[in-house]
Design a protein around this motif. Structure first.
Motif, PDB file in Angstrom:
ATOM      1  N   SER A   1      -8.442   8.666   0.834  1.00  0.00           N
ATOM      2  CA  SER A   1      -9.706   7.982   0.592  1.00  0.00           C
ATOM      3  C   SER A   1      -9.951   6.830   1.561  1.00  0.00           C
ATOM      4  CB  SER A   1      -9.723   7.461  -0.847  1.00  0.00           C
ATOM      5  OG  SER A   1     -10.849   6.639  -1.049  1.00  0.00           O
ATOM      6  N   ASP A   2      -8.941   5.987   1.773  1.00  0.00           N
ATOM      7  CA  ASP A   2      -9.154   4.814   2.634  1.00  0.00           C
ATOM      8  C   ASP A   2      -9.342   5.200   4.102  1.00  0.00           C
ATOM      9  OD1 ASP A   2      -9.456   2.614   1.006  1.00  0.00           O
ATOM     10  OD2 ASP A   2      -7.929   1.438   2.042  1.00  0.00           O
ATOM     11  N   THR A   3      -8.905   6.390   4.485  1.00  0.00           N
ATOM     12  CA  THR A   3      -9.144   6.854   5.849  1.00  0.00           C
ATOM     13  C   THR A   3     -10.414   7.703   5.905  1.00  0.00           C
ATOM     14  OG1 THR A   3      -7.804   8.833   5.476  1.00  0.00           O
ATOM     15  CG2 THR A   3      -6.686   6.939   6.476  1.00  0.00           C
TER      16      THR A   3
ATOM     17  N   GLY B   1     -12.885  -8.284   4.309  1.00  0.00           N
ATOM     18  CA  GLY B   1     -12.621  -6.861   4.475  1.00  0.00           C
ATOM     19  C   GLY B   1     -11.930  -6.549   5.770  1.00  0.00           C
ATOM     20  N   HIS B   2     -12.200  -5.373   6.283  1.00  0.00           N
ATOM     21  CA  HIS B   2     -11.592  -4.909   7.532  1.00  0.00           C
ATOM     22  C   HIS B   2     -12.630  -5.018   8.649  1.00  0.00           C
ATOM     23  CE1 HIS B   2      -8.421  -3.180   5.056  1.00  0.00           C
ATOM     24  NE2 HIS B   2      -9.351  -2.621   4.319  1.00  0.00           N
ATOM     25  N   SER B   3     -12.203  -4.816   9.898  1.00  0.00           N
ATOM     26  CA  SER B   3     -13.169  -4.991  10.975  1.00  0.00           C
ATOM     27  C   SER B   3     -14.296  -3.943  10.935  1.00  0.00           C
ATOM     28  CB  SER B   3     -12.472  -5.010  12.336  1.00  0.00           C
ATOM     29  OG  SER B   3     -11.889  -3.766  12.586  1.00  0.00           O
TER      30      SER B   3
ATOM     31  N   ASP C   1      -0.616  -5.159   0.597  1.00  0.00           N
ATOM     32  CA  ASP C   1      -1.989  -4.979   1.087  1.00  0.00           C
ATOM     33  C   ASP C   1      -2.019  -4.633   2.568  1.00  0.00           C
ATOM     34  OD1 ASP C   1      -4.782  -4.982   0.985  1.00  0.00           O
ATOM     35  OD2 ASP C   1      -4.909  -7.099   1.513  1.00  0.00           O
ATOM     36  N   HIS C   2      -3.228  -4.344   3.039  1.00  0.00           N
ATOM     37  CA  HIS C   2      -3.428  -4.063   4.468  1.00  0.00           C
ATOM     38  C   HIS C   2      -4.697  -4.721   5.004  1.00  0.00           C
ATOM     39  CE1 HIS C   2      -6.375  -0.480   4.063  1.00  0.00           C
ATOM     40  NE2 HIS C   2      -6.268  -1.071   2.880  1.00  0.00           N
ATOM     41  N   HIS C   3      -5.256  -5.677   4.262  1.00  0.00           N
ATOM     42  CA  HIS C   3      -6.446  -6.384   4.756  1.00  0.00           C
ATOM     43  C   HIS C   3      -6.058  -7.495   5.736  1.00  0.00           C
ATOM     44  CE1 HIS C   3      -8.213  -4.528   1.141  1.00  0.00           C
ATOM     45  NE2 HIS C   3      -9.343  -4.587   1.807  1.00  0.00           N
ATOM     46  N   GLN C   4      -6.696  -7.473   6.895  1.00  0.00           N
ATOM     47  CA  GLN C   4      -6.498  -8.519   7.901  1.00  0.00           C
ATOM     48  C   GLN C   4      -6.799  -9.889   7.294  1.00  0.00           C
ATOM     49  OE1 GLN C   4      -6.126  -7.748  11.706  1.00  0.00           O
ATOM     50  NE2 GLN C   4      -5.216  -9.742  11.298  1.00  0.00           N
TER      51      GLN C   4
ATOM     52  N   SER D   1      -3.940   2.307   4.694  1.00  0.00           N
ATOM     53  CA  SER D   1      -4.195   2.087   3.266  1.00  0.00           C
ATOM     54  C   SER D   1      -3.089   1.213   2.695  1.00  0.00           C
ATOM     55  CB  SER D   1      -4.226   3.421   2.506  1.00  0.00           C
ATOM     56  OG  SER D   1      -2.937   4.006   2.468  1.00  0.00           O
ATOM     57  N   ALA D   2      -3.378   0.586   1.564  1.00  0.00           N
ATOM     58  CA  ALA D   2      -2.333  -0.191   0.899  1.00  0.00           C
ATOM     59  C   ALA D   2      -1.239   0.752   0.405  1.00  0.00           C
ATOM     60  CB  ALA D   2      -2.933  -0.974  -0.271  1.00  0.00           C
ATOM     61  N   SER D   3      -1.634   1.998   0.092  1.00  0.00           N
ATOM     62  CA  SER D   3      -0.641   2.960  -0.410  1.00  0.00           C
ATOM     63  C   SER D   3       0.378   3.324   0.667  1.00  0.00           C
ATOM     64  CB  SER D   3      -1.333   4.222  -0.933  1.00  0.00           C
ATOM     65  OG  SER D   3      -1.833   5.010   0.121  1.00  0.00           O
TER      66      SER D   3
ATOM     67  N   CYS E   1      -2.263  -5.035  -5.636  1.00  0.00           N
ATOM     68  CA  CYS E   1      -2.433  -3.880  -4.745  1.00  0.00           C
ATOM     69  C   CYS E   1      -3.772  -3.877  -4.026  1.00  0.00           C
ATOM     70  CB  CYS E   1      -2.326  -2.596  -5.562  1.00  0.00           C
ATOM     71  SG  CYS E   1      -0.813  -2.470  -6.520  1.00  0.00           S
ATOM     72  N   ASP E   2      -3.739  -3.838  -2.700  1.00  0.00           N
ATOM     73  CA  ASP E   2      -4.954  -3.658  -1.898  1.00  0.00           C
ATOM     74  C   ASP E   2      -5.965  -4.780  -2.115  1.00  0.00           C
ATOM     75  OD1 ASP E   2      -6.607  -2.064  -0.105  1.00  0.00           O
ATOM     76  OD2 ASP E   2      -7.806  -1.485  -1.845  1.00  0.00           O
ATOM     77  N   CYS E   3      -5.493  -5.975  -2.362  1.00  0.00           N
ATOM     78  CA  CYS E   3      -6.412  -7.057  -2.716  1.00  0.00           C
ATOM     79  C   CYS E   3      -6.238  -8.266  -1.796  1.00  0.00           C
ATOM     80  CB  CYS E   3      -6.190  -7.461  -4.163  1.00  0.00           C
ATOM     81  SG  CYS E   3      -7.406  -8.641  -4.724  1.00  0.00           S
TER      82      CYS E   3
ATOM     83  N   ALA F   1     -10.234   4.000  -4.658  1.00  0.00           N
ATOM     84  CA  ALA F   1      -9.079   4.888  -4.796  1.00  0.00           C
ATOM     85  C   ALA F   1      -7.805   4.260  -4.242  1.00  0.00           C
ATOM     86  CB  ALA F   1      -9.350   6.207  -4.088  1.00  0.00           C
ATOM     87  N   ASP F   2      -7.940   3.361  -3.265  1.00  0.00           N
ATOM     88  CA  ASP F   2      -6.728   2.779  -2.682  1.00  0.00           C
ATOM     89  C   ASP F   2      -6.053   1.814  -3.657  1.00  0.00           C
ATOM     90  OD1 ASP F   2      -4.715   2.356  -0.829  1.00  0.00           O
ATOM     91  OD2 ASP F   2      -5.835   0.840   0.291  1.00  0.00           O
ATOM     92  N   THR F   3      -6.835   0.925  -4.242  1.00  0.00           N
ATOM     93  CA  THR F   3      -6.211  -0.039  -5.153  1.00  0.00           C
ATOM     94  C   THR F   3      -5.611   0.688  -6.370  1.00  0.00           C
ATOM     95  OG1 THR F   3      -6.460  -2.226  -6.158  1.00  0.00           O
ATOM     96  CG2 THR F   3      -8.275  -0.696  -6.535  1.00  0.00           C
TER      97      THR F   3
HETATM   98 MN   LIG Z   1      -7.421  -0.325   1.034  1.00  0.00          MN
END
Ligand SMILES: [Mn+2]
Length: 325
Positions: free
Chosen positions: A161-163, A291-293, A112-115, A132-134, A91-93, A34-36
């Motif tokens: 969704s991302d939360t 991904g994320h932690s 994006d928001h990926h570390q 989220s990327a949004s 987006c979000d990638c 849903a985020d992307t």
């Molecule tokens: Mn995301």
């Protein structure tokens, strides 16, 4: 605008890029969530208000998650990118490979928001603290144009969704500030929540049942593993989007620190990792994923599920992931 906002969200640079290009291709990542799609469609709904601009939104995956069909513009998502000289917004990638489109030689704005983001863009707006990327897209675009209701719905749904419905550790005052702004702009929290929680496919429940049959605890019950075989997927009639969220059941157990869900697909085993405190992105990276932690994943080609699980459990011990918690 304060200096912090200016550095994190370079609106002027974005405006310059948007002025230079007549056409924009919005790319979302394979096996979309849903985020992307929410981030991409939010941006799509904003850019298409400019009649002089050609805008396309693309996802190359075979299946899109049907429950996201309430997002304005969902029906406009194409399987192939047609524009050849457009500017690209991803987006979000975290990695260019996950776009499934050759972006060599193209001008890319990476939102994006990926570390673990590989910073493959010419302009990289990557904010790991964002939930989220949004959220990143909203903070960036609100500076350069009015956010319409269609975009607000998309950005809100992606954030919701991302939360994991506002339950993750990334939820803070800023998340609620953005959510409030998006609701003020027309997003309806009850309608978005309804679409995520009250429109499940039967196949998604059937495949969850199979996954729960294969729930096992390891390492003093700190790790829970679940899996589904090719046969399970076939008999449940499930598609990949139907299996989203299953891994959360593994993590949700009281004693569990790391939850693992593996699905046997045609070309290998795809693994999702979730944790409460441990950094599972380190684990994903060992296997070529990211991904994320607290939420990461990877795919292993030509592998057996039981061997894969044994290898992962070995690496968890080796990395001392459970000692950190
Ligand atoms: Mn995301």
């Amino acid at each position: 605008m304060d200096r912090m906002t200016e550095t994190l969200y370079p609106a002027k640079a974005l405006t310059d890029y948007l002025t230079r290009f007549e056409a924009v291709t919005i790319l979302t990542h394979i096996n979309p969530d849903a985020d992307t799609l929410g981030t991409g469609l939010g941006i799509y709904n904003l850019l298409k208000t400019d009649r002089n601009k050609h805008v396309e939104i693309v996802n190359v995956s075979k299946d899109l998650p049907n429950y996201l069909d309430f997002l304005p513009g969902f029906g406009k998502i194409k399987k192939h990118a047609d524009f050849e000289e457009s500017m690209i917004i991803s987006c979000d990638c975290g990695s260019a490979a996950r776009l499934g489109v050759d972006i060599n030689g193209r001008t890319v704005v990476n939102i994006d928001h990926h570390q673990s983001n590989e910073m493959y863009g010419e302009l990289n707006v990557v904010v790991p603290d964002a939930a989220s990327a949004s959220q990143v897209a909203y903070r960036l675009f609100e500076q350069i144009m009015p956010i319409n209701e269609e975009a607000a719905i998309c950005f809100y749904a992606a954030l919701f969704s991302d939360t994991r419905y506002f339950t993750t550790s990334s939820v803070n005052e800023e998340v609620f500030a953005v959510a409030k702004a998006l609701v003020d702009l027309g997003a309806k929290p009850n309608e978005v929540a309804y679409n995520f929680t009250q429109r499940r496919s039967l196949a998604s429940v059937r495949i969850l049942q199979k996954a729960l049959e294969h729930l096992h605890l390891h390492l003093d019950a700190k790790v829970a593993t679940m899996f589904v075989t090719k046969q399970d997927i076939l008999s449940a009639g499930a598609r990949i989007p139907d299996m989203e969220g299953i891994v959360d059941y593994a993590r949700s157990l009281a004693t569990v620190e790391i939850g693992i869900f593996a699905m046997e697909l045609g070309d290998g085993v795809r693994v999702s990792l979730r944790s409460k405190l441990a950094d599972v992105s380190k684990l994903a990276q060992i296997f070529g994923g990211g991904g994320h932690s607290h939420a990461a994943g990877f795919t292993l080609k030509q592998c057996k599920i039981d061997e894969t699980m044994d290898t992962i459990l070995g690496k968890i011990k080796e990395l001392g992931l459970l000692n950190e918690t």
